[in-house]
Write a protein that holds these residues in place. Structure first.
Motif, PDB file in Angstrom:
ATOM      1  N   UNK A  73      37.136  41.562  36.824  1.00 20.71           N
ATOM      2  CA  UNK A  73      37.335  43.008  37.534  1.00 20.71           C
ATOM      3  C   UNK A  73      38.848  42.963  37.627  1.00 20.71           C
ATOM      4  N   UNK A  74      39.556  41.636  38.182  1.00 17.57           N
ATOM      5  CA  UNK A  74      40.917  42.060  38.443  1.00 17.57           C
ATOM      6  C   UNK A  74      41.716  42.262  37.366  1.00 17.57           C
ATOM      7  N   UNK A  75      41.311  41.789  36.134  1.00 20.18           N
ATOM      8  CA  UNK A  75      42.279  42.243  34.919  1.00 20.18           C
ATOM      9  C   UNK A  75      41.854  43.725  34.566  1.00 20.18           C
ATOM     10  N   UNK A  76      40.697  44.001  34.582  1.00 23.42           N
ATOM     11  CA  UNK A  76      40.736  45.580  34.044  1.00 23.42           C
ATOM     12  C   UNK A  76      41.185  46.444  35.127  1.00 23.42           C
ATOM     13  N   UNK A  77      41.153  46.145  36.414  1.00 24.56           N
ATOM     14  CA  UNK A  77      41.615  47.054  37.513  1.00 24.56           C
ATOM     15  C   UNK A  77      43.117  47.181  37.210  1.00 24.56           C
ATOM     16  N   UNK A  78      43.832  46.008  36.987  1.00 24.10           N
ATOM     17  CA  UNK A  78      45.086  45.794  36.797  1.00 24.10           C
ATOM     18  C   UNK A  78      45.745  46.716  35.550  1.00 24.10           C
ATOM     19  N   UNK A  79      44.671  46.557  34.495  1.00 20.95           N
ATOM     20  CA  UNK A  79      45.151  47.623  33.421  1.00 20.95           C
ATOM     21  C   UNK A  79      45.112  48.930  33.771  1.00 20.95           C
TER      22      UNK A  79
END
Length: 708
Positions: free
Chosen positions: A523-529
């Motif tokens: 989740x953290x990676x895609x929210x960061x995107x």
């Protein structure tokens, strides 16, 4: 001065003895000072609001001078707007004759260090020490013992030594060895009840709650922030009278003066203080909670990106997330394109009707990621022509962008009354996502739903009370269903995304990539995107595309719509623009006026005459037009609602027809008039070369300047 902790409070008069909190014995070090560290009040580091010299001071002494008059560090940044009113009661960290904050340093630990008995911190409130009675140990026994800080079950703390002593060495004897008072050993704030000071008592109680760090005022009520241990999602719960009593009881010591023994005794929290806390609005002590963030978030004043969890006083937002999960690169177009590619890859198995629907789904991802920042955002309608098209599954892929928890899954309200209750619960509980899954009908334009989406706040009466609560609504709203659409006013508040699987058995398909699990796992990676795309668009100066404006959702349109078009995607708001251009209300009214005019011409007609004609001619155009209106209930036309519908559309012009009030001998009547083509506005003509009066511009017929 002594304290009998087993004596219940006894009503008494104002004390004739010294009212100030007692100082610790001279042999005990001042709280905040220890043998191995300098006085924390002299450092430049921020100190919590409860940080005080825990000796309690001698403010009641001569000239008000005492240990509490030492310089204290500056207060932390104040919260807005609660602490901006100078008329509100304020508490200093020093305390006063009524309130003494908890010590910043455990007095027992300070005494152990001063007497060179402290060895090391064992963690979780446990300290390894040298036993004060080591001389009683047998030869070869260890000299080490354990001191445990106060807990719920051991309010004075615990002393444990594995060796044999000449007498029982309990925590009481341990405290007496250093001359530490039992009340000081509890390490709690202390509040003394005095008549005529209810406002100060309430402020002191609020300070106790504020020092917890998880109690706030929100929309005029006291709430406690809770973190789900399994998902890590954050939510709030309104505090009941019983919960508030327990928080104050466990978090502070209350004392009342016993006139018979001329001493202060511990007592229960006064019920009137609890009830006043629940009913008061704002005393300026407890911070205001405006919302939650489940990931790094932008402040609405555009003052910056908040990348650390906790309560952000500048925005009133409580953030709950692990910063290590989010990696935000430099906000460049190249990084934004790479981020868009990763988000787009999550959708490769979904079959959209058009590229604009795919872009609309990417827009929904961005909306979810920054919904806490956006003042307003439309709802999203995921629809398809057949079951099993992946509508609910697509919603499960989108939901983690807003938060780690599961969405609030509820049924779409059927009535205005239900809508008011649903909307109020959403605003008070502040879930990250509200999901109207598997809707059986269209998006009905309930007033409460309309206001939630386009005003940003909800004002409704709380159930069972006469109290009206106004609360911000910042949840992402998603609905799914087969061939559903937003009706009437909802058409400009709900963006639609259409799925169109190219198969007869859509329900038999499977998603091998499992994008929902992928998003939850990372989740953290895609929210960061998603955040990278928005930040890069901001850094580029917000380059705008030439598309129609979406009135009411301007900031959403800029950040979640134009940012994607900047990266080459088609307009994600195409369905919303089409719905705004295509006004179903106008079409329904046009059908009614055409059928009305064809039946009655332009003569005055009462409502009951229209409905009588509808009942007699069930195959007529007028019957069909009336039965499509929102005044039909269970197959019958509600005459009162039909009349109100006509009143709401009075003088409106559609399809060259206008509904007007008409004179009638009996009651109010209506007529449908044909409106002729408006007169063409004549072109202006200029006559600079003509003699006579100076006329710069003339309308209608030419002017003959030769006429006398």
């Amino acid at each position: 001065m002594t304290y009998d902790h087993n004596t219940t409070d006894t009503a008494g008069h104002e004390p004739a003895v010294d009212e100030t909190f007692p100082s610790l014995p001279p042999s005990t070090p001042k709280i905040g000072e220890d043998a191995d560290a300098s006085d924390p009040t002299t450092t430049d580091e921020p100190v919590p609001a409860a940080a005080v010299d825990a000796t309690g001071g001698n403010e009641g002494g001569e000239g008000g001078k005492g240990e509490l008059d030492q310089a204290s560090p500056p207060l932390p940044p104040s919260t807005k707007p609660a602490r901006q009113d100078a008329s509100l009661p304020r508490l200093t960290r020093r305390g006063d004759d009524l309130y003494r904050p908890a010590p910043t340093t455990n007095p027992v630990v300070s005494a152990l260090k001063l007497n060179e008995l402290y060895r090391l911190d064992g963690g979780n409130g446990e300290h390894v020490i040298s036993c004060p009675w080591a001389s009683e140990h047998a030869a070869g026994d260890t000299r080490l013992a354990i001191y445990r800080e106060p807990t719920f079950d051991a309010p004075l703390g615990e002393f444990a030594c594995p060796c044999t002593h000449d007498a029982v060495r309990s925590i009481g004897a341990f405290l007496d060895q250093f001359g530490i008072d039992r009340m000081d050993a509890r390490c709690k704030p202390r509040i003394r009840i005095k008549d005529g000071e209810p406002h100060r008592l309430v402020a002191a109680a609020e300070q106790v709650l504020a020092d917890r760090g998880d109690v706030f005022r929100s929309n005029g009520v006291l709430v406690q922030v809770r973190i789900d241990r399994e998902t890590g999602d954050v939510s709030s719960e309104q505090l009941s009278e019983q919960s508030l009593f327990m928080h104050l009881s466990s978090g502070s010591d209350w004392e009342r003066f016993d006139g018979r023994k001329e001493d202060w005794r511990r007592c229960d929290v006064p019920p009137r203080i609890v009830s006043t806390l629940l009913r008061s609005q704002n005393s300026g002590v407890l911070p205001e909670l405006s919302g939650f963030a489940r990931q790094p978030f932008l402040r609405r004043d555009r003052s910056g990106l908040v990348e650390m969890p906790g309560y952000d006083a500048a925005s009133g937002v409580y953030a709950a997330f692990d910063p290590a999960e989010f990696d935000l690169p430099e906000p460049t177009r190249e990084n934004a394109m790479a981020a868009l590619g990763r988000l787009d890859a999550l959708l490769w198995e979904f079959e959209f009707e058009a590229d604009t629907d795919r872009a609309g789904t990417l827009c929904m991802m961005l909306t979810a990621a920054i919904r806490d920042y956006l003042p307003l955002a439309p709802a999203f309608n995921i629809t398809a022509s057949s079951p099993g098209s992946g509508k609910s599954y697509l919603a499960s892929v989108i939901a983690p962008f807003a938060g780690p928890g599961l969405p609030r899954n509820i049924s779409y309200p059927a009535t205005n009354e239900e809508a008011a209750k649903v909307v109020l619960s959403i605003a008070l509980e502040k879930p990250a996502v509200v999901l109207f899954d598997d809707m059986n009908g269209d998006w009905l334009p309930h007033g409460a739903m309309n206001r939630m989406l386009t005003s940003g706040t909800v004002s409704e009466r709380m159930l069972g009370t006469n109290r009206v609560v106004t609360a911000p609504a910042s949840s992402l709203v998603i609905g799914t269903g087969n061939n559903i659409r937003p009706l009437r006013d909802m058409g400009r508040r709900v963006a639609s995304i259409y799925l169109l699987p190219q198969t007869e058995a859509a329900a038999m398909r499977s998603f091998t990539g499992k994008p929902d699990e992928e998003v939850r796992r990372n989740r953290g990676r895609y929210v960061s995107d998603a955040l990278t795309i928005v930040r890069a668009f901001e850094a580029a100066g917000r380059p705008m595309s030439d598309v129609p404006n979406v009135v009411g959702f301007e900031e959403w349109s800029v950040l979640c719509r134009h940012s994607l078009m900047w990266l080459g995607k088609p307009d994600p708001a195409s369905s919303l623009i089409a719905q705004i251009s295509h006004d179903p209300d106008a079409e329904l009214l046009a059908d009614l006026l055409r059928a009305w005019n064809a039946t009655f011409g332009e003569r005055s007609t009462m409502v009951r005459q229209v409905l009588s004609n509808v009942e007699r001619n069930d195959n007529s155009d007028l019957h069909d037009a009336v039965m499509e209106l929102p005044c039909v209930e269970r197959g019958y036309v509600n005459q009162s609602k039909f009349g109100r519908y006509l009143a709401r559309n009075k003088n409106r012009i559609v399809a060259g027809l206008q509904l007007v009030e008409a004179p009638h001998s009996e009651r109010k009547a209506w007529a449908v008039k044909r409106i002729g083509k408006p007169l063409d506005k004549p072109e202006p003509r200029f006559f600079a070369e003509k003699p006579g009066p100076v006329i710069e511009q003339a309308w209608t017929t030419p002017i003959d300047f030769n006429v006398p």
